[in-house]
Design a protein around this motif. Structure first.
Motif, PDB file in Angstrom:
ATOM      1  N   LEU A  64      -3.064  -0.249   7.625  1.00 21.89           N
ATOM      2  CA  LEU A  64      -2.299   0.673   6.791  1.00 21.89           C
ATOM      3  C   LEU A  64      -1.466   1.551   7.725  1.00 21.89           C
ATOM      4  O   LEU A  64      -1.818   2.674   8.037  1.00 21.89           O
ATOM      5  CB  LEU A  64      -3.249   1.513   5.921  1.00 21.89           C
ATOM      6  N   THR A  95      -5.774   5.284   5.036  1.00 23.05           N
ATOM      7  CA  THR A  95      -7.209   4.994   5.059  1.00 23.05           C
ATOM      8  C   THR A  95      -7.609   4.219   3.817  1.00 23.05           C
ATOM      9  O   THR A  95      -7.015   4.375   2.749  1.00 23.05           O
ATOM     10  CB  THR A  95      -8.067   6.279   5.123  1.00 23.05           C
ATOM     11  N   ARG A  96      -8.617   3.391   3.973  1.00 26.59           N
ATOM     12  CA  ARG A  96      -9.143   2.601   2.857  1.00 26.59           C
ATOM     13  C   ARG A  96      -9.607   3.509   1.716  1.00 26.59           C
ATOM     14  O   ARG A  96      -9.317   3.253   0.550  1.00 26.59           O
ATOM     15  CB  ARG A  96     -10.303   1.731   3.342  1.00 26.59           C
ATOM     16  N   TYR A 100       0.785  -1.237   0.000  1.00 27.64           N
ATOM     17  CA  TYR A 100       0.000   0.000   0.000  1.00 27.64           C
ATOM     18  C   TYR A 100       0.818   1.289   0.000  1.00 27.64           C
ATOM     19  O   TYR A 100       0.263   2.366  -0.198  1.00 27.64           O
ATOM     20  CB  TYR A 100      -0.971   0.019   1.183  1.00 27.64           C
ATOM     21  N   ASP A 105      -8.830  -5.765   0.074  1.00 29.39           N
ATOM     22  CA  ASP A 105      -9.488  -5.941   1.380  1.00 29.39           C
ATOM     23  C   ASP A 105      -8.539  -6.575   2.394  1.00 29.39           C
ATOM     24  O   ASP A 105      -8.502  -6.167   3.561  1.00 29.39           O
ATOM     25  CB  ASP A 105     -10.739  -6.810   1.234  1.00 29.39           C
ATOM     26  N   VAL A 124      -5.906  -3.998   3.525  1.00 28.85           N
ATOM     27  CA  VAL A 124      -6.516  -3.019   4.436  1.00 28.85           C
ATOM     28  C   VAL A 124      -6.762  -3.652   5.802  1.00 28.85           C
ATOM     29  O   VAL A 124      -6.510  -3.033   6.843  1.00 28.85           O
ATOM     30  CB  VAL A 124      -7.810  -2.436   3.842  1.00 28.85           C
TER      31      VAL A 124
END
Length: 150
Positions: free
Chosen positions: A46, A56-57, A21, A39, A42
């Motif tokens: 993170l 953040t997603r 990420y 998914d 996350v």
């Protein structure tokens, strides 16, 4: 891996693992991976490495959509301070991202023109390799993801 001829360069090791990420290579792969992998990433958390890390997603999903649209990812000091990376994925014959190529430089060596040049180089290189592996970009859906098997 090709080392820079300049005195100041980024140290990396082949086979080294970093989060998907917050690295150029990771985000370039994650953007074209099934939503279940996003998914999973996350759910693992993170965690911030720098003040610029996506945590953040919602922000990650925005970034992945941008990557699918432009065809490459950028790591702008998200994993390490003063480090900038441009990366693009390599696809196999099944239209799955299997690897990524990146160019990493100290942030202070950049300007907009150089970033565009780096992006062009990695996108062209990964497209050539992907074609050699039997990838057909026409099979990609309009949102940049591959069609899911039924």
């Amino acid at each position: 891996k090709v080392e820079s001829p300049k005195r100041i360069r980024m140290h990396s090791e082949i086979g080294m693992h970093n989060p998907l990420y917050c690295t150029g290579v990771g985000k370039s792969l994650l953007a074209f991976s099934p939503p279940a992998l996003v998914d999973e990433v996350v759910a693992e958390g993170l965690h911030p490495f720098t003040p610029r890390t996506i945590t953040t997603r919602e922000r990650l999903l925005e970034e992945l959509a941008k990557i699918r649209k432009q065809g490459y990812a950028v790591d702008d000091e998200e994993h390490e301070p003063d480090v900038f990376c441009v990366a693009a994925p390599i696809f196999d014959h099944r239209d799955e991202p299997i690897a990524s190529i990146s160019i990493t430089v100290p942030k202070w060596r950049l300007n907009e023109e150089r970033v565009a040049e780096m992006a062009k180089l990695v996108v062209e290189a990964t497209a050539d390799i992907s074609r050699e592996l039997g990838h057909n970009p026409q099979t990609r859906k309009s949102d940049g993801r591959r069609p899911q098997a039924r």
